[in-house]
Enzyme design. Structure first.
Site, PDB file in Angstrom:
ATOM      1  N   ASP A 228      39.700   6.086  27.637  1.00 49.10           N
ATOM      2  CA  ASP A 228      40.247   6.091  28.994  1.00 49.10           C
ATOM      3  C   ASP A 228      39.201   5.647  30.012  1.00 49.10           C
ATOM      4  OD1 ASP A 228      42.470   7.144  27.845  1.00 49.10           O
ATOM      5  OD2 ASP A 228      42.517   8.983  29.024  1.00 49.10           O
TER       6      ASP A 228
ATOM      7  N   HIS B 198      36.139   8.304  26.281  1.00 52.25           N
ATOM      8  CA  HIS B 198      36.078   7.570  27.546  1.00 52.25           C
ATOM      9  C   HIS B 198      35.046   6.447  27.471  1.00 52.25           C
ATOM     10  CE1 HIS B 198      37.783  11.503  28.654  1.00 52.25           C
ATOM     11  NE2 HIS B 198      38.384  10.866  29.650  1.00 52.25           N
TER      12      HIS B 198
END
Length: 731
Positions: free
Chosen positions: A105, A257
C-alpha cells in the site's frame, strides 16, 4: 506685472492622442476577460494542487478505532478478505491453502518502491500494489515498471482519504480519480480496491461498509487483509518478518507498504519473508493470481484519453504551482531587497543633504540667488489657481511667474489677472495641451532657471529657493521637489499621502544617489532653460511629459537630483474613479516613456545609468511585480485554505510589520505625523489592488497598440497657502 501674449494656435490634443479619441476602446476591455480567465485557471490549478497535495496525505497507516458494524453482513465480517458486493448476494473469497497474496500500500515511492521491485524480481514473485493516485502521477515510470514486470495495480484512492469518513461526492472523486490516474499512465483499468486505513474483515465498520457498497456499484472488488506486517510502525525487521510469515496452511493476504514513509525495514524484511515462505512451501503471488481473477483490463480509448487528460492536468497544475512558488520567492526577495535598499539609501541621502553636499568629497556649493521663472500651465484651473499663484508670489526667492492659460473656458486667466500681483504674466493661447503650454512658457521666460508647477499646486515660501540650490552644481540639469498631498483627509487621502511619502519620495532618494532619476514631477521641478530649449522643449510624444522630459535630460548627460526640503502641496483625487483615471494616465505615459528611451540601456554615462538602473528598477518594481500581484493574492487564499493559515497569517503580519517600519522611517524623514499609518493595512486590501489593476490595464492598452486620451483630474478647490513645515530645513 501682468500681461497678455499673442495667442498660440494648436490642436486640443497632440496627433497621437487625437487618434485615440477616434478609436473605440472596446477592444481593450477584452483584457479583463483574459485576466479573469487566467485567474480562474490559476485558481483551478491551485485548487487541484491543494486537494491532491494538502487536503489528505499518506502518513500513519494505523486503523481507526471501530465505531460499530451495524448493517455489515455477517458473511463479510467472518468471510474472506476479498469482498464482492457488486450484486445483492455479497460474496467473499480468500486464497487457496499455502498461498500468500502479497500486497503493498501507499506507493509508489521513488526511494523504496524500486528496491522492493528489485527484491521481488530477484525472487521471481509477483505482487499487488495498491497505489495512491497522486503518488502514481508523481512517479508514473514506477507504475509502468510494475505492469511491465507482471505485477498487479489496484486502487488505494487518489489522496489516501478515509472513504468511510467522507461524503459520497468525494468518495467518487477519490476512487475514480485514482482509476483515471492508472488508466492515463498504463492504458489499463483496475478492478481491485483497498480502502485506506482498512485491515481485517471483523474491523469493517458501518461507514466503511457503506463506502465498500458505493465502490462495488462502480465494479470494484474490495481487498482487505488477513496478515498485517505492521511495517508502517517500523517495529524492527525481526518483528515485521514474524508478523508477515504465515504460520498455518490457510491462504492469506499479507499487507505491507512501499510508500508513506521510511520503508527500509520493509525492504530488509521482505527478502526474509519470501525466503521463509518458500522454505515452508507457501506460494507467494498477487491477489488476482491467487484467486484466479483477471483484475486488470485494457481501458477503452475514451477512458485512456480522459485518464491522460486527468494526469496531464494534475501534472500541469503542479508545474504551475511550482513556478509560482519560485516566482513568489523571487518577488519576496526583490521586495525585501528593495525595502532594505531604499531605507539605507534614504538614510545616506538624508545625512548628505544635512551636510549640504551631494558627496563627501565635493566642497559646499555657492548659494543660488538669481531670479527664477515659474511656469504654471493652466487649463480650467479656476478652483485652485488663485491659491497656487499667491503661494508662488509669496516665495522668499525672487520669481517671475508665467501663467499659460491653455484655452480655459472657466475664467482661469481672468482670475489671475484680477489678482494684479507683481511679477505675474498671463499668456493666453488656444488649447494645445500641457506640453504646448509649457513650451510657450519656456519661450516667454526671462531667466535661465525655470520652475514648472501644476495649476493645482501651492508652494511654501521657501520652496523655490530650496528647489533651485542644487543647480549651482554645473553637472545638474534638473531638480525634483517633494510633492505632498494637500487633501489627505479620509481613508483615500491617507492612502495617497502614504504612497507619496513612502513610495515616491523614498524612490526619489534612491534614484538621486544612483544618478538615474526617471521623473521630475509636473507638480514641482526646476530646470535649466537653455538645456530644455536645446532638447526641443517639452515633447508631446507621451502622456507623461514630465517623465519623458526627465529621461531626455538624463540621456543628454545631465544629472537629475531630488531636494526633499522643497515642498509642493497638490490636490489628490478624491474618488476611486478619479484616482483610476489619473494613475492610468501616469502609468501608460510612463510605459510610453520607457519604450521611447529604451535605447538608454545600451548607452554609457548618464544615459546608461538611466537605462540600466532607472528603467530596470521601473520595469521590475512598477511593471512586473504589479502584474504578478493578482497571482500573489490568489496564492494567499490558497495558503489560507490548504496550507497552515496560522503560518500564512504570521507571514502577512511580518510583511505588514516591515511595511509599517519602512513607512514610519519615511514619515520621519519627511517630518510627517504617523497618525495616517493606521490605514496602511487597509491599503493592502483595496488600494494595492487598484494600483496593480491600473498597471494591468496600461500594459494591455500598450500591447493592443491603442493610444490613451488625456484624462484631466477634477479640481476640488481645497488648496490653501500652507505654513512652512516645522523642523530643520536642509539647504
Amino acid at each position: 506685472m501682468t500681461g497678455t501674449h499673442t495667442p498660440v494656435r494648436g490642436s486640443r490634443k497632440p496627433p497621437r492622442v487625437r487618434a485615440a479619441a477616434s478609436r473605440k476602446p472596446g477592444r481593450v476591455r477584452t483584457h479583463w476577460i483574459v485576466l479573469a480567465a487566467l485567474l480562474v485557471g490559476l485558481a483551478l490549478a491551485l485548487a487541484v494542487q491543494g486537494y491532491t497535495q494538502h487536503l489528505a496525505g499518506i502518513g500513519d497507516d494505523s486503523v481507526p478505532a471501530a465505531t460499530g458494524s451495524d448493517g455489515v453482513p455477517a458473511s463479510v465480517l467472518h468471510g474472506g478478505p476479498v469482498v464482492d458486493a457488486r450484486s445483492s448476494a455479497v460474496r467473499t473469497a480468500r486464497p487457496a491453502e499455502h498461498t500468500l497474496a502479497l500486497t503493498f500500500d501507499d506507493g509508489p515511492d521513488p526511494t523504496w518502491t524500486p528496491r522492493i521491485l528489485d527484491v521481488l524480481k530477484a525472487h521471481h514473485v509477483h505482487a499487488t500494489f495498491f497505489v495512491v493516485g497522486t503518488a502514481a502521477i508523481d512517479h508514473p515510470d514506477l507504475i509502468r515498471r510494475m505492469i511491465a514486470e507482471g505485477h498487479e495495480v489496484g486502487i488505494h484512492t487518489l489522496t489516501h482519504a478515509d472513504l468511510g469518513q467522507i461524503p459520497e461526492w468525494r468518495r467518487q472523486l477519490e476512487v475514480q480519480g485514482a482509476q483515471r490516474a492508472v488508466a492515463g499512465i498504463t492504458g489499463k483499468t483496475a478492478t481491485l480496491l483497498r480502502p485506506p486505513y482498512s485491515s481485517e474483515n471483523d474491523a469493517v465498520t458501518t461507514q466503511a461498509w457503506s463506502a465498500m457498497l458505493s465502490s462495488a456499484s462502480d465494479g470494484y472488488l474490495t481487498v482487505l487483509s488477513t496478515l498485517d506486517s505492521e511495517d508502517w510502525s517500523r517495529p524492527g525487521v525481526p518483528q515485521i518478518v514474524k508478523n508477515a510469515v504465515p504460520t498455518g496452511s490457510q491462504g492469506q493476504v499479507l499487507l505491507m507498504h512501499d510508500g508513506g514513509g521510511d520503508r527500509s525495514q520493509t525492504v530488509a524484511a521482505l527478502d526474509q519473508v519470501l525466503d521463509r515462505a518458500a522454505a515452508q512451501g507457501d506460494r507467494v503471488t498477487s491477489v488476482g493470481d491467487a484467486l484466479g481473477l483477471a483484475t486488470m483490463r485494457t481501458a477503452p480509448p475514451s477512458e485512456q484519453l480522459i485518464g491522460e487528460a486527468f494526469v496531464g492536468g494534475i501534472q500541469a497544475s503542479g508545474t504551475v504551482v511550482a513556478v509560482i512558488s519560485w516566482l513568489l520567492a523571487a518577488s519576496g526577495v526583490v521586495t525585501l531587497v528593495r525595502a532594505v535598499l531604499v531605507v539605507a539609501v534614504a538614510s545616506r541621502h538624508h545625512r548628505l543633504a544635512r551636510r549640504g553636499r551631494r558627496r563627501r568629497d565635493v566642497p559646499l556649493l555657492p548659494e543660488v540667488t538669481e531670479p527664477v521663472t515659474v511656469i504654471v500651465p493652466a487649463y480650467n484651473e479656476s478652483a485652485g489657481i488663485e491659491a497656487a499663484v499667491r503661494s508662488i508670489a509669496a516665495s522668499e526667492h525672487p520669481v517671475e511667474i508665467i501663467v499659460v492659460d491653455d484655452g480655459s473656458t472657466d475664467g482661469t486667466a481672468d482670475i489671475v489677472e484680477a489678482l494684479a500681483l507683481p511679477g505675474v504674466i498671463v499668456v493666453r493661447q488656444e488649447n494645445g495641451g500641457k506640453p504646448s503650454a509649457l513650451n510657450t512658457g519656456l519661450r516667454a521666460a526671462s531667466h535661465e532657471i525655470v520652475v514648472m508647477v501644476d495649476g493645482d499646486t501651492v508652494f511654501e515660501p521657501g520652496t523655490v529657493h530650496d528647489l533651485v540650490q542644487p543647480l549651482a552644481d554645473p553637472r545638474v540639469g534638473a531638480v525634483s521637489g517633494n510633492t505632498k498631498v494637500a487633501n489627505r483627509g479620509g481613508v483615500l487621502g491617507a492612502w495617497q499621502h502614504i504612497e507619496y511619502v513612502v513610495g515616491f519620495n523614498l524612490d526619489r532618494r534612491l534614484f538621486d544617489l544612483a544618478e538615474c532619476m526617471p521623473t521630475v514631477p509636473g507638480a514641482i521641478g526646476a530646470f535649466r532653460r537653455d538645456v530644455l530649449l536645446r532638447l526641443g522643449g517639452v515633447s508631446s510624444d507621451t502622456l507623461a511629459e514630465d517623465t519623458d522630459l526627465t529621461m531626455a535630460l538624463c540621456r543628454d548627460g545631465w544629472r537629475v537630483v531630488y531636494k526633499d526640503s522643497a515642498r509642493a502641496w497638490t490636490e489628490a483625487p478624491a474618488t476611486l474613479g478619479a484616482l483610476w483615471k489619473q494613475r492610468y494616465r501616469w502609468c501608460y505615459g510612463t510605459l510610453q516613456a520607457m519604450w521611447k528611451h529604451r535605447g538608454a540601456v545600451l548607452q554609457g554615462g548618464a544615459a546608461g545609468k538611466l537605462g540600466r538602473r532607472g528603467l530596470g528598477y521601473l520595469l521590475v518594481l512598477q511593471v512586473l511585480l504589479p502584474l504578478f500581484a493578482p497571482i500573489v493574492d490568489v496564492f494567499a487564499l490558497y495558503g489560507l485554505v490548504f496550507l497552515d493559515p496560522v503560518r500564512i497569517a504570521v507571514l502577512w503580519l511580518a510583511f505588514m510589520g516591515a511595511q509599517l517600519a519602512m513607512a514610519a522611517y519615511a514619515f520621519r524623514l519627511d517630518r510627517e505625523k504617523l497618525a495616517p499609518l493606521w490605514t496602511l493595512p487597509l491599503q493592502q486590501v483595496v488600494y494595492r489592488q487598484l494600483m496593480y489593476l491600473v498597471v494591468i490595464q496600461s500594459v494591455f492598452t500598450a500591447l493592443a497598440g491603442l493610444h490613451l486620451k488625456w484624462h484631466r483630474m477634477e479640481r476640488y478647490g481645497s488648496l490653501n497657502v500652507p505654513a512652512p513645515t516645522q523642523g530643520p530645513v536642509s539647504r
